[in-house]
Design a protein around this motif. Structure first.
Motif, PDB file in Angstrom:
ATOM      1  N   LYS A 107       0.832  -1.214   0.000  1.00 16.41           N
ATOM      2  CA  LYS A 107       0.000   0.000   0.000  1.00 16.41           C
ATOM      3  C   LYS A 107       0.865   1.261   0.000  1.00 16.41           C
ATOM      4  CE  LYS A 107      -4.023  -2.145   2.165  1.00 16.41           C
ATOM      5  NZ  LYS A 107      -4.823  -2.291   3.406  1.00 16.41           N
ATOM      6  N   ILE A 108       2.030   1.181   0.632  1.00 17.77           N
ATOM      7  CA  ILE A 108       2.958   2.320   0.605  1.00 17.77           C
ATOM      8  C   ILE A 108       3.513   2.511  -0.806  1.00 17.77           C
ATOM      9  CG2 ILE A 108       5.242   3.101   1.398  1.00 17.77           C
ATOM     10  CD1 ILE A 108       4.546   1.858   4.137  1.00 17.77           C
ATOM     11  N   LEU A 109       3.863   1.412  -1.462  1.00 21.38           N
ATOM     12  CA  LEU A 109       4.428   1.493  -2.813  1.00 21.38           C
ATOM     13  C   LEU A 109       3.409   1.988  -3.839  1.00 21.38           C
ATOM     14  CD1 LEU A 109       6.573  -1.780  -2.963  1.00 21.38           C
ATOM     15  CD2 LEU A 109       7.384   0.571  -2.691  1.00 21.38           C
ATOM     16  N   THR A 110       2.124   1.796  -3.546  1.00 21.30           N
ATOM     17  CA  THR A 110       1.083   2.245  -4.475  1.00 21.30           C
ATOM     18  C   THR A 110       0.492   3.594  -4.056  1.00 21.30           C
ATOM     19  OG1 THR A 110      -0.547   0.923  -3.247  1.00 21.30           O
ATOM     20  CG2 THR A 110       0.462  -0.080  -5.176  1.00 21.30           C
ATOM     21  N   THR A 111       1.102   4.247  -3.056  1.00 19.75           N
ATOM     22  CA  THR A 111       0.733   5.585  -2.548  1.00 19.75           C
ATOM     23  C   THR A 111      -0.563   5.595  -1.744  1.00 19.75           C
ATOM     24  OG1 THR A 111      -0.558   6.470  -4.422  1.00 19.75           O
ATOM     25  CG2 THR A 111       1.846   6.596  -4.603  1.00 19.75           C
ATOM     26  N   TYR A 112      -1.108   4.418  -1.432  1.00 20.95           N
ATOM     27  CA  TYR A 112      -2.335   4.367  -0.636  1.00 20.95           C
ATOM     28  C   TYR A 112      -2.067   4.751   0.816  1.00 20.95           C
ATOM     29  CZ  TYR A 112      -6.689   2.511   1.303  1.00 20.95           C
ATOM     30  OH  TYR A 112      -7.895   2.371   1.959  1.00 20.95           O
ATOM     31  N   LEU A 113      -0.869   4.389   1.305  1.00 21.50           N
ATOM     32  CA  LEU A 113      -0.444   4.751   2.655  1.00 21.50           C
ATOM     33  C   LEU A 113       0.873   5.503   2.592  1.00 21.50           C
ATOM     34  CD1 LEU A 113      -0.993   1.476   4.768  1.00 21.50           C
ATOM     35  CD2 LEU A 113      -2.381   3.548   4.854  1.00 21.50           C
ATOM     36  N   ASN A 114       1.136   6.314   3.604  1.00 18.36           N
ATOM     37  CA  ASN A 114       2.432   6.977   3.760  1.00 18.36           C
ATOM     38  C   ASN A 114       3.244   6.264   4.838  1.00 18.36           C
ATOM     39  OD1 ASN A 114       2.036   9.018   1.835  1.00 18.36           O
ATOM     40  ND2 ASN A 114       0.954  10.306   3.312  1.00 18.36           N
ATOM     41  N   ALA A 115       4.524   6.124   4.597  1.00 15.13           N
ATOM     42  CA  ALA A 115       5.406   5.543   5.610  1.00 15.13           C
ATOM     43  C   ALA A 115       5.692   6.574   6.695  1.00 15.13           C
ATOM     44  CB  ALA A 115       6.707   5.079   4.961  1.00 15.13           C
ATOM     45  N   ASP A 116       6.004   6.089   7.893  1.00 21.47           N
ATOM     46  CA  ASP A 116       6.391   6.989   8.976  1.00 21.47           C
ATOM     47  C   ASP A 116       7.828   7.476   8.790  1.00 21.47           C
ATOM     48  OD1 ASP A 116       3.915   6.548  10.140  1.00 21.47           O
ATOM     49  OD2 ASP A 116       4.651   4.900  11.399  1.00 21.47           O
ATOM     50  N   GLU A 117       8.676   6.558   8.316  1.00 19.90           N
ATOM     51  CA  GLU A 117      10.091   6.874   8.102  1.00 19.90           C
ATOM     52  C   GLU A 117      10.580   6.163   6.849  1.00 19.90           C
ATOM     53  OE1 GLU A 117      12.408   5.854  11.522  1.00 19.90           O
ATOM     54  OE2 GLU A 117      10.947   6.692  12.919  1.00 19.90           O
ATOM     55  N   GLY A 118      11.690   6.640   6.291  1.00 26.02           N
ATOM     56  CA  GLY A 118      12.307   6.009   5.135  1.00 26.02           C
ATOM     57  C   GLY A 118      11.783   6.563   3.823  1.00 26.02           C
ATOM     58  N   THR A 119      12.349   6.052   2.730  1.00 30.30           N
ATOM     59  CA  THR A 119      11.963   6.504   1.394  1.00 30.30           C
ATOM     60  C   THR A 119      11.690   5.307   0.492  1.00 30.30           C
ATOM     61  OG1 THR A 119      14.284   6.581   0.683  1.00 30.30           O
ATOM     62  CG2 THR A 119      13.310   8.632   1.533  1.00 30.30           C
ATOM     63  N   ALA A 120      10.811   5.511  -0.474  1.00 29.21           N
ATOM     64  CA  ALA A 120      10.517   4.478  -1.464  1.00 29.21           C
ATOM     65  C   ALA A 120      10.347   5.135  -2.823  1.00 29.21           C
ATOM     66  CB  ALA A 120       9.260   3.705  -1.081  1.00 29.21           C
ATOM     67  N   LEU A 121      11.008   4.556  -3.831  1.00 26.79           N
ATOM     68  CA  LEU A 121      10.917   5.051  -5.201  1.00 26.79           C
ATOM     69  C   LEU A 121      10.367   3.948  -6.101  1.00 26.79           C
ATOM     70  CD1 LEU A 121      14.421   6.768  -5.581  1.00 26.79           C
ATOM     71  CD2 LEU A 121      12.296   7.822  -4.785  1.00 26.79           C
ATOM     72  N   VAL A 122       9.465   4.330  -6.998  1.00 26.42           N
ATOM     73  CA  VAL A 122       8.960   3.412  -8.015  1.00 26.42           C
ATOM     74  C   VAL A 122       9.238   4.050  -9.373  1.00 26.42           C
ATOM     75  CG1 VAL A 122       6.959   2.216  -8.939  1.00 26.42           C
ATOM     76  CG2 VAL A 122       7.171   2.532  -6.471  1.00 26.42           C
ATOM     77  N   ASN A 123      10.061   3.381 -10.173  1.00 26.55           N
ATOM     78  CA  ASN A 123      10.511   3.938 -11.455  1.00 26.55           C
ATOM     79  C   ASN A 123      11.094   5.333 -11.290  1.00 26.55           C
ATOM     80  OD1 ASN A 123       9.893   1.737 -13.164  1.00 26.55           O
ATOM     81  ND2 ASN A 123       7.736   2.308 -13.131  1.00 26.55           N
ATOM     82  N   GLY A 124      11.828   5.511 -10.192  1.00 21.04           N
ATOM     83  CA  GLY A 124      12.509   6.776  -9.940  1.00 21.04           C
ATOM     84  C   GLY A 124      11.659   7.848  -9.301  1.00 21.04           C
ATOM     85  N   SER A 125      10.362   7.608  -9.106  1.00 24.88           N
ATOM     86  CA  SER A 125       9.470   8.610  -8.514  1.00 24.88           C
ATOM     87  C   SER A 125       9.229   8.298  -7.034  1.00 24.88           C
ATOM     88  CB  SER A 125       8.131   8.647  -9.251  1.00 24.88           C
ATOM     89  OG  SER A 125       8.319   8.999 -10.608  1.00 24.88           O
ATOM     90  N   ASN A 126       9.294   9.329  -6.223  1.00 27.40           N
ATOM     91  CA  ASN A 126       9.102   9.180  -4.784  1.00 27.40           C
ATOM     92  C   ASN A 126       7.615   8.983  -4.473  1.00 27.40           C
ATOM     93  OD1 ASN A 126       8.668  10.085  -1.914  1.00 27.40           O
ATOM     94  ND2 ASN A 126      10.903  10.273  -2.019  1.00 27.40           N
ATOM     95  N   VAL A 127       7.302   7.962  -3.665  1.00 26.18           N
ATOM     96  CA  VAL A 127       5.901   7.641  -3.395  1.00 26.18           C
ATOM     97  C   VAL A 127       5.206   8.708  -2.554  1.00 26.18           C
ATOM     98  CG1 VAL A 127       6.263   5.148  -3.602  1.00 26.18           C
ATOM     99  CG2 VAL A 127       6.489   6.240  -1.362  1.00 26.18           C
ATOM    100  N   ASN A 128       5.964   9.538  -1.862  1.00 25.18           N
ATOM    101  CA  ASN A 128       5.371  10.601  -1.049  1.00 25.18           C
ATOM    102  C   ASN A 128       5.213  11.899  -1.837  1.00 25.18           C
ATOM    103  OD1 ASN A 128       5.109   9.062   1.288  1.00 25.18           O
ATOM    104  ND2 ASN A 128       7.188   9.531   1.967  1.00 25.18           N
TER     105      ASN A 128
END
Length: 303
Positions: free
Chosen positions: A46-67
């Motif tokens: 759900k974090i990777l699909t932007t449905y939820l936000n993480a409390d800490e850390g970073t995630a990129l999908v195809n170079g785009s930041n999920v937040n």
């Protein structure tokens, strides 16, 4: 890099669902995401699909930041949630056309995904008339409508009968030829049949992340041997690298070794030196299910 996850943490109140999770997935990989119930699989998806936000850390999908770049992420990701919501009164083509409008996808793409997912025989029916397997196909077709580079599937084969399992498995393998696929499942055979890599998570932490072939190769070697006569346990202990032995039936033993070296010649020599004959001598490699149970159990014991 299709997916980059770095030190992602997420809590629900006092419960920590994800604890500094990190991994990367290269373009074109099919990766199985395993873990017990409550391990954090769905939360991460759900974090990777932007449905939820993480409390800490970073995630990129195809170079785009999920937040910070949610729209860009949504355009490049196709998502099939575990409980796939659908309008059961809509016809298959009608439902896909509805979703195509949302994505501003050309109408010709509807027929392409219908053909790609094997929906052609059922495309004129209402979704409520479809079997579970064909509803899953509709869900996958919906996820593919906007031609995403990454496909995220949460429990795509839950509730399917054996024939439907095989069909959906082949569908996912075919899709994986052109796209990055990240899927969670409780069915170990699915991972062994579909994936080339496995990530196992337990209590919100990654406990292993390896190519499937390496995961099975690195673990203990099990050999089943049947002698023509009774053998004393004390003698068995003389075989090199032996860590466990179980008398499974009569003169048949299951021997576990802590080495990747093929120990069948050593067992043959042992039998010859002790006046025994080997009536049966076979590798009995551990499957992913037993490895999964060992790793998750080990993690719990250490805590």
């Amino acid at each position: 890099m299709s997916i980059e996850v770095k030190d992602i943490s997420k809590s629900y109140g006092e419960q920590k669902a994800l604890d500094t999770v990190s991994f990367t997935i290269n373009k074109g990989e099919i990766v199985g995401f395993l873990g017990p119930n409550g391990a954090g699989k769905s939360t991460l998806m759900k974090i990777l699909t932007t449905y939820l936000n993480a409390d800490e850390g970073t995630a990129l999908v195809n170079g785009s930041n999920v937040n910070d770049q949610q729209k860009a992420v949504q355009k490049s990701v196709g998502y099939l949630p575990e409980h796939n919501p659908m309008y059961l009164d809509l016809y298959v083509r009608e439902y896909l056309a509805f979703n195509a409008d949302i994505h501003k996808t050309p109408k010709k793409r509807i027929e392409e995904v219908i053909q790609l997912t094997g929906l052609t025989p059922e495309a004129g029916k209402k979704i409520g008339q479809l079997s579970k397997g064909y509803r899953q196909r509709v869900g996958i077709a919906t996820a593919l409508l906007h031609d995403p580079e990454v496909l995220i599937l949460d429990e795509p084969t839950t509730g399917l009968d054996p024939n439907q399992l095989v069909e959906i498995r082949e569908l996912i393998k075919n899709i994986g030829k052109d796209k990055t696929v990240f899927l969670s499942t409780h069915i170990m055979q699915e991972v062994e049949a579909i994936c080339d890599r496995v990530i196992i998570i337990n209590n919100g932490k990654v406990v292993t992340d390896k190519k499937l072939e390496n995961l099975t190769a690195e673990n203990e070697q099990i050999i089943e041997v049947a002698f023509d006569y009774r053998v004393e346990e004390q003698l068995l202990k003389e075989i090199p690298h032996l860590v466990e032995y179980v008398n499974t039936f009569d003169f048949t033993w299951e021997l576990t070794f802590s080495t990747s070296e093929d120990m069948r010649p050593a067992i043959f020599d042992f039998a010859h030196d002790n006046g025994l004959k080997t009536l049966q001598l076979n590798h009995k490699n551990k499957n992913l299910e037993s490895l999964f149970m060992e790793m998750t159990k080990k993690e719990e014991e250490e805590e």
